[in-house]
Design a protein around this motif. Sequence first.
Motif, PDB file in Angstrom:
ATOM      1  N   ALA A 130      36.555  47.151  40.729  1.00  0.00           N
ATOM      2  CA  ALA A 130      35.942  46.472  39.585  1.00  0.00           C
ATOM      3  C   ALA A 130      34.649  47.153  39.173  1.00  0.00           C
ATOM      4  O   ALA A 130      34.302  47.181  37.978  1.00  0.00           O
ATOM      5  CB  ALA A 130      35.690  45.008  39.936  1.00  0.00           C
ATOM      6  N   ALA A 131      33.914  47.715  40.126  1.00  0.00           N
ATOM      7  CA  ALA A 131      32.678  48.425  39.808  1.00  0.00           C
ATOM      8  C   ALA A 131      32.960  49.764  39.134  1.00  0.00           C
ATOM      9  O   ALA A 131      32.258  50.165  38.199  1.00  0.00           O
ATOM     10  CB  ALA A 131      31.864  48.639  41.081  1.00  0.00           C
ATOM     11  N   PRO A 134      34.925  48.860  35.221  1.00  0.00           N
ATOM     12  CA  PRO A 134      34.479  47.525  34.790  1.00  0.00           C
ATOM     13  C   PRO A 134      35.196  47.000  33.557  1.00  0.00           C
ATOM     14  O   PRO A 134      35.308  45.777  33.395  1.00  0.00           O
ATOM     15  CB  PRO A 134      32.978  47.730  34.521  1.00  0.00           C
ATOM     16  CG  PRO A 134      32.819  49.195  34.283  1.00  0.00           C
ATOM     17  CD  PRO A 134      33.838  49.857  35.153  1.00  0.00           C
ATOM     18  N   ILE A 208      29.492  45.604  38.272  1.00  0.00           N
ATOM     19  CA  ILE A 208      30.540  44.610  38.014  1.00  0.00           C
ATOM     20  C   ILE A 208      30.007  43.562  37.043  1.00  0.00           C
ATOM     21  O   ILE A 208      28.937  42.993  37.252  1.00  0.00           O
ATOM     22  CB  ILE A 208      30.990  43.926  39.325  1.00  0.00           C
ATOM     23  CG1 ILE A 208      31.615  44.953  40.276  1.00  0.00           C
ATOM     24  CG2 ILE A 208      31.979  42.794  39.033  1.00  0.00           C
ATOM     25  CD1 ILE A 208      31.972  44.381  41.643  1.00  0.00           C
TER      26      ILE A 208
END
Length: 280
Positions: A130-131, A134, A208
């Motif tokens: 997710a980071a 994004p 995130i």
Amino acid sequence: MQGDHSTVAAADQRVRIDWDGRPVDIEVRWVGAEGDRPLLVFLHEGLGSVAMWKNFPCQLCEAVGCRGLIYSRPGYGRSTPRPPNELWDPDFMHRQAEQVLPALLRALGVAAPYWLFGHSDGGSIALLHAARFPDAVAGAVVLAPHILVEQISVDSIAAAREAYEQTDLRGKLARYHDDSDSAFWGWNCIWLDPRFRDWSIENDIATIHCPLLAVQGLDDEYGTLEQIRGIARRLPQTQLLELPDCGHSPHRDQPGAVIAAARALLSGHRGENRSVCAAR
């Protein structure tokens, strides 16, 4: 990872990707009804696999109205085992998040956005993915994730090594993995490697911006509440669920509470999480 070419083999059971210049077969299972539904990608724990999730993904997908994609990482389940003498480096979770999972999603024709549901190491991989991507991740649910190494984790993993060598743990894991030594020693050796003691993703997760639910049992033998509270301090959109009478596997110890909290999170962002699966 070298190259982009991937092929789907054996219907929806195996997906071949090219990773680090070699072909790797990934075990895949689809659950939940097809159609215009959000996609929820399940990322298993450090000794997990497709089969080890048992029926929980089906129950969750039915409850939240999602399509589910479950897979076994390389070295686990029915996926290509770890090469005999291969030792993982401290960045092994980064590589899964930034190389293996994107290659698998490309092979399956999955378009963003999609949701992530990760447990333990799989929770950390979900956060890293997710980071790194994004705009692709609609949201994530992470159960007992690790954002840093704690002594309680090291002690429990050392105890797991003793159990693997002295009890029937190897036989129990063989029910879920074609090569239980591949699964166990890949995970165990890197977690007990002195180089891994300084591992942390506390800074990595700062990018995130999607909704997050972080869940941990109060009796977790592999980590303290600092793991999920540390996420919430850095990412204020995080919802926390701290469960009593619950160990390291909230989806097994408290499935009803986990499903209810995940359903609340997804229902609040229903319009943001459509994805397309071109291959089944």
